[in-house]
Design a protein around this motif. Structure first.
Motif, PDB file in Angstrom:
ATOM      1  N   PRO A 146       0.819  -1.211   0.000  1.00  0.00           N
ATOM      2  CA  PRO A 146       0.000   0.000   0.000  1.00  0.00           C
ATOM      3  C   PRO A 146       0.854   1.263   0.000  1.00  0.00           C
ATOM      4  N   VAL A 147       0.366   2.292  -0.634  1.00  0.00           N
ATOM      5  CA  VAL A 147       1.064   3.573  -0.670  1.00  0.00           C
ATOM      6  C   VAL A 147       0.631   4.369   0.560  1.00  0.00           C
ATOM      7  N   PRO A 148       1.584   4.821   1.363  1.00  0.00           N
ATOM      8  CA  PRO A 148       1.202   5.604   2.544  1.00  0.00           C
ATOM      9  C   PRO A 148       0.652   6.964   2.111  1.00  0.00           C
ATOM     10  N   HIS A 149      -0.482   7.325   2.630  1.00  0.00           N
ATOM     11  CA  HIS A 149      -1.077   8.622   2.304  1.00  0.00           C
ATOM     12  C   HIS A 149      -0.799   9.580   3.453  1.00  0.00           C
ATOM     13  N   ASP A 150       0.463   9.900   3.607  1.00  0.00           N
ATOM     14  CA  ASP A 150       0.882  10.795   4.671  1.00  0.00           C
ATOM     15  C   ASP A 150       1.272  12.152   4.080  1.00  0.00           C
ATOM     16  N   PHE A 153       3.785  12.026   1.175  1.00  0.00           N
ATOM     17  CA  PHE A 153       3.191  11.568  -0.081  1.00  0.00           C
ATOM     18  C   PHE A 153       2.383  12.697  -0.716  1.00  0.00           C
ATOM     19  N   ARG A 154       1.626  13.410   0.110  1.00  0.00           N
ATOM     20  CA  ARG A 154       0.827  14.541  -0.376  1.00  0.00           C
ATOM     21  C   ARG A 154       1.741  15.605  -0.984  1.00  0.00           C
ATOM     22  N   GLN A 166       4.701  15.185  -2.240  1.00  0.00           N
ATOM     23  CA  GLN A 166       5.259  14.651  -3.489  1.00  0.00           C
ATOM     24  C   GLN A 166       4.252  14.813  -4.629  1.00  0.00           C
ATOM     25  N   LEU A 167       3.001  14.470  -4.371  1.00  0.00           N
ATOM     26  CA  LEU A 167       1.982  14.609  -5.407  1.00  0.00           C
ATOM     27  C   LEU A 167       1.790  16.064  -5.819  1.00  0.00           C
ATOM     28  N   TYR A 169      -5.884  19.857  -7.792  1.00  0.00           N
ATOM     29  CA  TYR A 169      -6.162  19.826  -6.353  1.00  0.00           C
ATOM     30  C   TYR A 169      -6.752  21.162  -5.895  1.00  0.00           C
ATOM     31  N   TYR A 172     -13.083  18.246  -1.542  1.00  0.00           N
ATOM     32  CA  TYR A 172     -12.348  17.312  -0.701  1.00  0.00           C
ATOM     33  C   TYR A 172     -12.446  17.691   0.769  1.00  0.00           C
ATOM     34  N   ASP A 191     -13.796  15.209   3.530  1.00  0.00           N
ATOM     35  CA  ASP A 191     -12.962  14.905   4.682  1.00  0.00           C
ATOM     36  C   ASP A 191     -13.727  15.122   5.983  1.00  0.00           C
TER      37      ASP A 191
END
Length: 102
Positions: A8-12, A15-16, A18-19, A29, A36, A40
């Motif tokens: 699984p890709v960590p959604h931390d 990661f945010r 990086q995206l 975004y 979103y 949330d």
């Protein structure tokens, strides 16, 4: 393929970051951040209440699939839930709906 395992890709935060370093992703975004944020809030409230979609639906009246559609509609934009529906959802998870314009 027997040695392939799901990673699984960590959604931390990293990661945010990086995206969002990709200008195209960042633009998309930014254009959709309000959707979103609402999603949330809704998902956090349901998690906080410790409820499944089926349990929220039972408290609201509709079937669990209707709650799933409500949650996904906020991202897809195919259907905007009414204030009354959001109020019922909020009550089902033990919250109160407030709308603020800033």
């Amino acid at each position: 393929m027997a040695n392939d395992t799901y990673q699984p890709v960590p959604h931390d935060a990293a990661f945010r970051e990086q995206l969002l370093s990709n200008p195209a992703v960042k633009a998309d975004y930014d254009a959709n951040i309000a959707k979103y944020a609402i999603l949330d809030e809704i998902l956090s409230a349901r998690r906080e209440a410790g409820l499944t979609q089926a349990q929220v639906a039972e408290r609201m009246g509709p079937k669990a699939s209707a709650v799933a559609r409500l949650e996904s509609a906020l991202v897809s934009g195919k259907h905007s839930p009414s204030i009354d529906t959001l109020r019922k959802y909020a009550a089902a998870v033990g919250k109160k709906l407030e709308v603020h314009l800033v």
